[in-house]
Design an enzyme around this catalytic site. Sequence first.
Site, short mmCIF file in Angstrom:
data_model
loop_
_atom_site.label_atom_id
_atom_site.label_comp_id
_atom_site.label_asym_id
_atom_site.label_seq_id
_atom_site.Cartn_x
_atom_site.Cartn_y
_atom_site.Cartn_z
N HIS A 242 0.85 -1.19 0.00
CA HIS A 242 0.00 0.00 0.00
C HIS A 242 0.88 1.24 0.00
O HIS A 242 1.95 1.23 0.59
CB HIS A 242 -0.92 0.01 1.23
CG HIS A 242 -2.07 0.94 1.07
ND1 HIS A 242 -2.00 2.26 1.43
CD2 HIS A 242 -3.31 0.74 0.55
CE1 HIS A 242 -3.17 2.83 1.15
NE2 HIS A 242 -3.97 1.94 0.62
N GLU A 297 -7.72 -5.43 -0.43
CA GLU A 297 -8.22 -6.20 -1.57
C GLU A 297 -8.16 -7.71 -1.36
O GLU A 297 -8.92 -8.45 -1.96
CB GLU A 297 -7.44 -5.82 -2.83
CG GLU A 297 -7.48 -4.35 -3.20
CD GLU A 297 -8.83 -3.89 -3.67
OE1 GLU A 297 -9.84 -4.27 -3.06
OE2 GLU A 297 -8.87 -3.12 -4.64
#
Length: 355
Positions: A242, A297
């Site tokens: 991320h 996700e």
Amino acid sequence: MNNGLEDVVAAETVLSDVDGEAGRLIIRGHPLEALAGRWTFEQVMHLLFGGFFDDLPDSERLAARLGQARADAFERAGPLLPLLAELPVYDAMRAALAPMPDGLALDEALRLVAVPAVLIPALLRQAAGQDLIAPDPARGHADDVVRMLGRDTGGAALDAYLVTVSDHGLNASTFAARVVASTQAGLTSAVLAGLGALKGPLHGGAPGPVIEMLDAIAAEGDARAWIDRALNRGERLMGFGHRIYRVRDPRADALKAALHTLDRVGGRLQFAEQVERVALVALRQRKQSRVIETNVEFYTALLLEAVGFPKESFTGVFAMGRVVGWIAHAREQALTGRLIRPKSIYIEEGRARAA
Ligand code: ACO
């Protein structure tokens, strides 16, 4: 020059805060853990919209108006659906949103929230040759989506998911929506910008490939070997890493908790957790200068699969939740921000780039 705009502050917002070091997400004063699984999506929409629409009713009335907007969206979608049949689900949803009125009113905002919720189940059922199920305006938003999909369970898990992804600081799609809103364009234009940015695999397009990875690893039976080969080819593992979080993405845990409320998920979840452990070890060994942790996700993929969505619709379901964040940010930008217009450095072709 700052190529990816890391650490550039481009907006002030009351909407959400992402603390990447602490792994904390605050949505308008509330930590994510206090919202996911506790507040409904409609209540969080009310929270995000507060102060951005003059005629915002109380939370219950807003939920009722969203129910009515789903019913209207279903009626309008009827003639459009056969024309959209050839398109991938995400593109069909984007096409259905594009001609909508491009104003700033609450009714227009609610229509933008309702259309993805109605369109995605309808497109999936149309593609499967099944009869469409009309919305029930009296139901909760997530519950109704699951029902329109033809499922009788999973509403609570989907509700927790939609809340979890409703807003997340100045991510790529929200920034895109704010750029458009900064020109004083309407909400449909801002939402279409958000949709465009969300589609890519480095942002909202990752969960489909997560399922492909899990299926490929299950077929091969050796997670480490599969992961090593993928990393040797220079590929990225979808569902990990991320830009902001340097610790575990708090949304991954919120979704994991929601997953435990679902039946029929046990074996798949255990397998995914095993793959996650192996992937994290491999990433730690290879990328020692960078903390790469599980992102939202990974568990999005498992949750949406368990609720009954096919993988080609995952990014569209993400948009179903994030649309309320895009709308709130677009209103905030238009009301309090300036035209967003950064500069570029011109490099004469053939000359070296500036360091
Ligand atoms: N798998 C393998 N390597 C990775 C991964 C990954 N998932 N993520 C980052 N890296 C590596 C990069 O290859 C790079 O290595 P290098 O320095 O040896 O070249 C290093 O980590 C830094 O990568 P950057 O691209 O600079 O990191 P950035 O902050 O831009 O990455 C991103 C964020 C784009 C999300 C990245 O982690 C990624 O591609 N992840 C996979 C896709 C994914 O899961 N997307 C969903 C993100 S969550 C969301 O948007 C809702």
